[in-house]
Design a protein around this motif. Structure first.
Motif, PDB file in Angstrom:
ATOM      1  N   ASN A 173       0.837  -1.205   0.000  1.00 56.91           N
ATOM      2  CA  ASN A 173       0.000   0.000   0.000  1.00 56.91           C
ATOM      3  C   ASN A 173       0.873   1.256   0.000  1.00 56.91           C
ATOM      4  OD1 ASN A 173       0.983  -0.422   2.473  1.00 56.91           O
ATOM      5  ND2 ASN A 173      -0.977  -0.474   3.541  1.00 56.91           N
ATOM      6  N   ALA A 203       2.943   2.989   1.556  1.00 53.47           N
ATOM      7  CA  ALA A 203       3.523   3.510   2.798  1.00 53.47           C
ATOM      8  C   ALA A 203       4.372   4.757   2.550  1.00 53.47           C
ATOM      9  CB  ALA A 203       4.350   2.432   3.504  1.00 53.47           C
ATOM     10  N   LEU A 204       3.836   5.701   1.784  1.00 51.50           N
ATOM     11  CA  LEU A 204       4.531   6.979   1.589  1.00 51.50           C
ATOM     12  C   LEU A 204       4.335   7.835   2.835  1.00 51.50           C
ATOM     13  CD1 LEU A 204       3.491   7.754  -2.083  1.00 51.50           C
ATOM     14  CD2 LEU A 204       5.624   6.771  -1.256  1.00 51.50           C
ATOM     15  N   PHE A 205       5.330   8.682   3.143  1.00 53.75           N
ATOM     16  CA  PHE A 205       5.210   9.527   4.323  1.00 53.75           C
ATOM     17  C   PHE A 205       4.247  10.674   4.034  1.00 53.75           C
ATOM     18  CE2 PHE A 205       9.660   7.891   4.493  1.00 53.75           C
ATOM     19  CZ  PHE A 205       9.402   6.933   5.452  1.00 53.75           C
ATOM     20  N   PRO A 206       3.129  10.725   4.736  1.00 49.19           N
ATOM     21  CA  PRO A 206       2.110  11.721   4.396  1.00 49.19           C
ATOM     22  C   PRO A 206       2.534  13.148   4.750  1.00 49.19           C
ATOM     23  CG  PRO A 206       1.451  10.479   6.335  1.00 49.19           C
ATOM     24  CD  PRO A 206       2.703   9.847   5.825  1.00 49.19           C
ATOM     25  N   HIS A 207       3.542  13.302   5.633  1.00 49.46           N
ATOM     26  CA  HIS A 207       3.939  14.646   6.039  1.00 49.46           C
ATOM     27  C   HIS A 207       5.064  15.187   5.167  1.00 49.46           C
ATOM     28  CE1 HIS A 207       6.488  11.786   8.028  1.00 49.46           C
ATOM     29  NE2 HIS A 207       7.308  12.717   8.423  1.00 49.46           N
ATOM     30  N   LEU A 208       5.479  14.438   4.160  1.00 49.35           N
ATOM     31  CA  LEU A 208       6.559  14.900   3.288  1.00 49.35           C
ATOM     32  C   LEU A 208       6.060  15.020   1.845  1.00 49.35           C
ATOM     33  CD1 LEU A 208       9.490  12.633   4.570  1.00 49.35           C
ATOM     34  CD2 LEU A 208       8.877  14.925   5.333  1.00 49.35           C
ATOM     35  N   GLU A 234      10.653  14.947  -1.145  1.00 55.46           N
ATOM     36  CA  GLU A 234      11.210  14.604   0.171  1.00 55.46           C
ATOM     37  C   GLU A 234      11.096  13.113   0.454  1.00 55.46           C
ATOM     38  OE1 GLU A 234      10.376  18.780   2.584  1.00 55.46           O
ATOM     39  OE2 GLU A 234       8.810  17.272   2.417  1.00 55.46           O
ATOM     40  N   PHE A 281      14.329  10.612   1.041  1.00 54.74           N
ATOM     41  CA  PHE A 281      14.406  10.199   2.449  1.00 54.74           C
ATOM     42  C   PHE A 281      15.548   9.216   2.724  1.00 54.74           C
ATOM     43  CE2 PHE A 281      13.227   7.888   6.273  1.00 54.74           C
ATOM     44  CZ  PHE A 281      12.754   8.886   7.089  1.00 54.74           C
ATOM     45  N   ARG A 327       2.081  17.131  -1.922  1.00 51.92           N
ATOM     46  CA  ARG A 327       2.014  16.186  -0.805  1.00 51.92           C
ATOM     47  C   ARG A 327       1.543  14.846  -1.356  1.00 51.92           C
ATOM     48  NH1 ARG A 327       1.318  18.838   4.612  1.00 51.92           N
ATOM     49  NH2 ARG A 327       0.167  16.949   5.073  1.00 51.92           N
ATOM     50  N   ASP A 333       0.180   4.644  11.153  1.00 51.65           N
ATOM     51  CA  ASP A 333       0.372   3.467  10.323  1.00 51.65           C
ATOM     52  C   ASP A 333       1.790   2.951  10.553  1.00 51.65           C
ATOM     53  OD1 ASP A 333       0.648   1.605   8.400  1.00 51.65           O
ATOM     54  OD2 ASP A 333       0.259   2.933   6.697  1.00 51.65           O
ATOM     55  N   GLN A 345       3.358   0.732   9.278  1.00 51.83           N
ATOM     56  CA  GLN A 345       4.091   0.417   8.065  1.00 51.83           C
ATOM     57  C   GLN A 345       4.996   1.598   7.669  1.00 51.83           C
ATOM     58  OE1 GLN A 345       1.927  -1.454   4.693  1.00 51.83           O
ATOM     59  NE2 GLN A 345       3.681  -2.735   5.116  1.00 51.83           N
ATOM     60  N   LEU A 346       4.594   2.821   8.043  1.00 51.90           N
ATOM     61  CA  LEU A 346       5.436   3.986   7.766  1.00 51.90           C
ATOM     62  C   LEU A 346       6.725   3.890   8.571  1.00 51.90           C
ATOM     63  CD1 LEU A 346       2.763   6.823   7.799  1.00 51.90           C
ATOM     64  CD2 LEU A 346       3.873   5.762   5.832  1.00 51.90           C
ATOM     65  N   ALA A 370       8.791   1.458   6.806  1.00 50.87           N
ATOM     66  CA  ALA A 370       9.333   2.060   5.588  1.00 50.87           C
ATOM     67  C   ALA A 370      10.558   2.899   5.921  1.00 50.87           C
ATOM     68  CB  ALA A 370       8.266   2.904   4.899  1.00 50.87           C
ATOM     69  N   LEU A 389      14.507   2.428   4.871  1.00 45.86           N
ATOM     70  CA  LEU A 389      15.263   3.451   4.145  1.00 45.86           C
ATOM     71  C   LEU A 389      16.390   4.000   5.019  1.00 45.86           C
ATOM     72  CD1 LEU A 389      12.183   5.073   2.496  1.00 45.86           C
ATOM     73  CD2 LEU A 389      14.061   4.005   1.270  1.00 45.86           C
ATOM     74  N   ARG A 440      11.961  11.810  12.652  1.00 44.86           N
ATOM     75  CA  ARG A 440      11.517  12.201  11.317  1.00 44.86           C
ATOM     76  C   ARG A 440      10.151  11.672  10.931  1.00 44.86           C
ATOM     77  NH1 ARG A 440      14.554  14.061   7.426  1.00 44.86           N
ATOM     78  NH2 ARG A 440      12.466  14.486   6.690  1.00 44.86           N
ATOM     79  N   PRO A 466       6.596  13.779  13.975  1.00 45.33           N
ATOM     80  CA  PRO A 466       5.780  14.652  13.109  1.00 45.33           C
ATOM     81  C   PRO A 466       4.363  14.128  12.902  1.00 45.33           C
ATOM     82  CG  PRO A 466       7.903  14.201  12.087  1.00 45.33           C
ATOM     83  CD  PRO A 466       7.852  13.387  13.333  1.00 45.33           C
ATOM     84  N   LEU A 467       4.211  12.812  12.842  1.00 44.79           N
ATOM     85  CA  LEU A 467       2.884  12.275  12.546  1.00 44.79           C
ATOM     86  C   LEU A 467       1.958  12.288  13.755  1.00 44.79           C
ATOM     87  CD1 LEU A 467       3.710   9.342  10.126  1.00 44.79           C
ATOM     88  CD2 LEU A 467       2.633  11.517   9.607  1.00 44.79           C
ATOM     89  N   GLY A 476       4.356  19.436   9.133  1.00 44.38           N
ATOM     90  CA  GLY A 476       4.894  18.832   7.923  1.00 44.38           C
ATOM     91  C   GLY A 476       6.399  18.931   7.848  1.00 44.38           C
TER      92      GLY A 476
END
Ligand SMILES: Nc1ncnc2c1ncn2[C@@H]1O[C@H](COP(=O)(O)OP(=O)(O)OP(=O)(O)O)[C@@H](O)[C@H]1O
Ligand SMILES: [Mg+2]
Lengths: 362, 310
Positions: free
Chosen positions: A90, A92-97, A101, A105, A137, B204, B206-207, B210, B214, B224, B228-229, B307
């Motif tokens: 799914n 799993a992109l960072f929603p705040h970036l 960005e 990352f 975003r 989530d 999974q973030l 992720a 990385l 990071r 923030p989330l 953000g």
């Protein structure tokens, strides 16, 4: 000469839960995945594909067994110490970036200089054709675009191995076809080893250099798409990939070249090689398009009565009830030279070419 | 045809108007409570702050700015010179300082606690949340005395440390700012944990994976991605802890003794022994103003840096 081994999975088992809840998601899995290879894990839901991927990524650790990257043991390393990146199902992109960005990352976490990050991000944006959306975003772009960003983010640090967990399953048919081609292109361009998970057999066949077919926590067969399709080793593999017929028979003799099997009709046929012991009952598999329908019943390997005819544009499917009461389906190309005017109720003979028959184990 | 659609839209409009009217009607009880319980007393306070102080408490119904002057200025009884009310200013400062420290301590303790609960299996989470809410069943005063029992010179902690020969003399915690802070942290911690948990539960994970994947180390994942989330939870929790801390008076009174006053005590004093109701009213409104300004700054800050997190 084959490329060197990138990832070597050796006798890996993974147990979840304890006591009577204990459950093996993977059992004694071994596989060598080569450099530059597009390797696919194919299997039904719950067979352990994601688990194997998570073990290679480092999110889980094997209960027993070893995982090596270019000959170095990595099973004890945390994910951030493995030169392996994942494209999540799914995304799993960072929603705040932003898009850029997100892509940068991994490089940022590797403490790469800003200039290098910028240029790699630009390069990646170009690779996935997302330059115009770099400052968006990630919740403001479409599913297909998110998919590309996820791919770019995982490729940017230039990992040795890229793990892709059903990356296309959330896309609609058209987009999916397009992305299949693009994925393949990116794999060739970057020269990175791709380990790709799917439960779509067609996707696996068209994209892969090699496929591992899994079921219930085990790998049943590893081979090229033609190996898997033409020479399935297990009943499950033959059934899972494409349509097929199964016939009962008895193995007369077998060697490394091939085997001889007596069919229910009493006729003997030649098949591909098998490990099964002589004088034991075996199943053989044959694809619908590999059977030839003939009038001459004496020359036929099997005979039966046509019970149903189905026209599907490019092909016609003939459902035949064999004299042994087994069901058989033959497929005839409508544009081909073969006769195809068989009627329901008519008796037909079925003839095989020896190289198309394959003994399968259960 | 046109007529029909015309009358239809008339009908729709009427229906919508009726619905709006009904919604207002439904809101009425809430509005009444809001006006009577929140705005009413506030207006009374505002009114009193502009009156003259009575001799033995109460007010004289005469306009005066003395209440407001006295918030920051005092008139020397001997030579009539106006000076800054150092005592008041130091109480302001101590209140803000202690509330800020309490908030920070609550974040530091609350974060791992909420993280722990949010990462439990779904079934056992309710049990842990239940434990967090247990202190609310007991009266604030009793909880404060429980803390007193722990930290006083002959209390549990000091006795234990002395029995273990770790210290020779009891550590003086009671009647210090530290005691007030410990007490307020204990009392307000659940107000930090609950909103933190609420936003972590939505995170989530999974973030997080992720980010690990990385090349982010655990600390960097925290800085990071996680922080923030879950920022909305941190902001909500901080507001919920900071504001009541600023106005607290039971805890500082019991644990800080008479000398380490906070704003709440100062206000209470004016209505009680000090018998200067206008000053008390003015101080209350000042407290309210501090809270509002803090909130505004906080909201501004969290919007601007939303953000982006370095
Ligand atoms: N953390 C876990 N705890 C317990 N069981 C698990 C856990 N993760 C996976 N399993 C079980 O292990 C088996 C394999 O799961 P896995 O996710 O690897 O399947 P999959 O092949 O990826 O399936 P799908 O195609 O549906 O994604 C499943 O039966 C699943 O329920
Ligand atoms: Mg899966």
């Amino acid at each position: 000469m084959a490329d060197p081994v990138a990832i070597s999975v050796n006798q890996v088992s993974k147990k979840f839960g304890h006591g009577k809840d204990a459950f093996f998601a993977l059992e004694q899995v071994s596989v060598d995945i080569r450099e530059n290879e597009f390797f696919t894990l194919l299997g039904p839901s719950g067979c352990g594909k994601t688990t194997l991927l998570r073990l290679i990524a480092g999110f889980e650790h094997p209960t027993t067994g070893h995982i090596q990257l270019r000959g170095e043991e990595i099973s004890h390393l945390p994910p951030f110490k493995r030169p392996v990146n994942t494209v999540f199902q799914n995304y799993a992109l960072f929603p705040h970036l932003t898009v850029a960005e997100n892509i940068g990352f991994g490089l940022e976490m590797q403490d790469k200089p800003a200039a290098e990050i910028d240029s790699t991000v630009a390069e990646m944006l170009q690779l996935v054709q997302m330059e115009s959306l770099r400052d968006r975003r990630t919740d403001q772009i479409s599913g297909g675009q998110q998919q590309r960003v996820a791919l770019a983010r995982a490729l940017a640090p230039h990992p040795r191995v890229l793990l892709l967990d059903e990356p296309l399953s959330a896309l609609d048919y058209k987009l999916r076809k397009g992305m299949q081609i693009e994925l393949k292109r990116m794999q060739l361009e970057t020269g990175i080893t791709f380990i790709f998970v799917t439960h779509d057999q067609e996707e696996a066949l068209t994209m892969s250099d090699r496929i591992a077919v899994m079921n219930k926590g085990r790998i049943l067969q590893i081979g090229s798409p033609t190996d898997i399709y033409d020479r399935p080793s297990h009943r499950f593999v033959a059934d899972f990939i494409g349509d097929t017929n199964f016939l009962d028979g008895e193995l007369i003799e077998a060697n490394s070249e091939g085997a001889v099997v007596r069919l229910s009709s009493g006729k003997t046929v030649k098949t591909g090689p098998t490990d099964a012991a002589a004088n034991t009952p075996v199943s053989i598999t044959v694809r619908p398009e590999q059977a030839v329908l003939i009038e001459d019943l004496d020359a036929a390997d099997l005979q039966g009565t046509v019970t149903n005819v189905m026209y599907s544009g490019t092909d016609s499917h003939f459902h035949i009830e064999l004299t042994s009461k087994e069901e058989f389906v033959a497929k005839v190309q409508n544009a081909g030279p073969a006769r195809r005017d068989w009627q329901t109720g008519q008796t037909v003979g079925i003839k095989f070419h020896s190289h198309v028959l394959q003994v399968v184990s259960d | 045809m046109n007529d029909v659609s015309q009358s239809l839209s008339d009908y729709e409009q009427a229906a919508r108007q009726q619905e709006t009217r009904r919604n207002w009607l439904l809101c009425t009880p809430a509005l009444v409570v809001l006006v009577l319980a929140a705005s009413g007393p506030l207006l009374v306070m505002l009114f009193y702050s502009f009156l003259k102080s009575g001799n033995y408490g109460g007010v004289i119904y005469e306009f005066s700015l003395d209440g407001w002057f006295n918030v920051i200025l005092v008139r020397d009884i001997f030579d009539d010179v106006l000076r800054f009310a150092d005592a008041h200013l130091s109480v302001f400062w101590r209140s803000i300082k202690l509330s800020a420290m309490t908030t920070i301590t609550c974040v530091i303790i609350g974060f791992p606690t909420a993280y722990f609960i949010a990462t439990r299996p779904r079934r056992s989470r309710n049990f842990w949340l239940f434990l967090i809410t247990i202190p609310f069943w007991t009266n604030l005063l009793i909880r404060t005395f429980a803390i007193l029992e722990l930290i006083r010179n002959n209390g549990v902690i000091n006795n234990l440390l002395m029995d273990l020969w770790l210290i020779d003399e009891p550590i003086q915690i009671m009647y210090t700012d530290t005691a007030i802070m410990i007490g307020m942290t204990y009392v307000y911690l659940p107000l930090m944990i609950l909103p933190l948990y609420a936003s972590m539960e939505k995170l989530d994970f999974q973030l997080v994976e992720a980010a690990y994947d990385l090349y982010a180390t655990r600390i960097r994942v925290l800085r990071r991605v996680i922080i923030p989330l879950i920022k909305p939870g941190i902001v909500a929790g901080s507001i919920l802890v900071f504001i009541p801390s600023l106005g607290a008076f039971v805890t500082p009174r019991v644990l800080g003794g008479g000398k380490n006053l906070m704003l709440g005590n100062l206000i209470q004093l004016q209505f009680d022994q000090g018998q200067n109701w206008p000053l008390g009213a003015a101080l209350s409104i000042t407290l309210l103003a501090i809270v509002m300004v803090t909130l505004l700054v906080y909201v501004r800050y969290s919007q601007r840096s939303g953000g982006q997190d370095g």
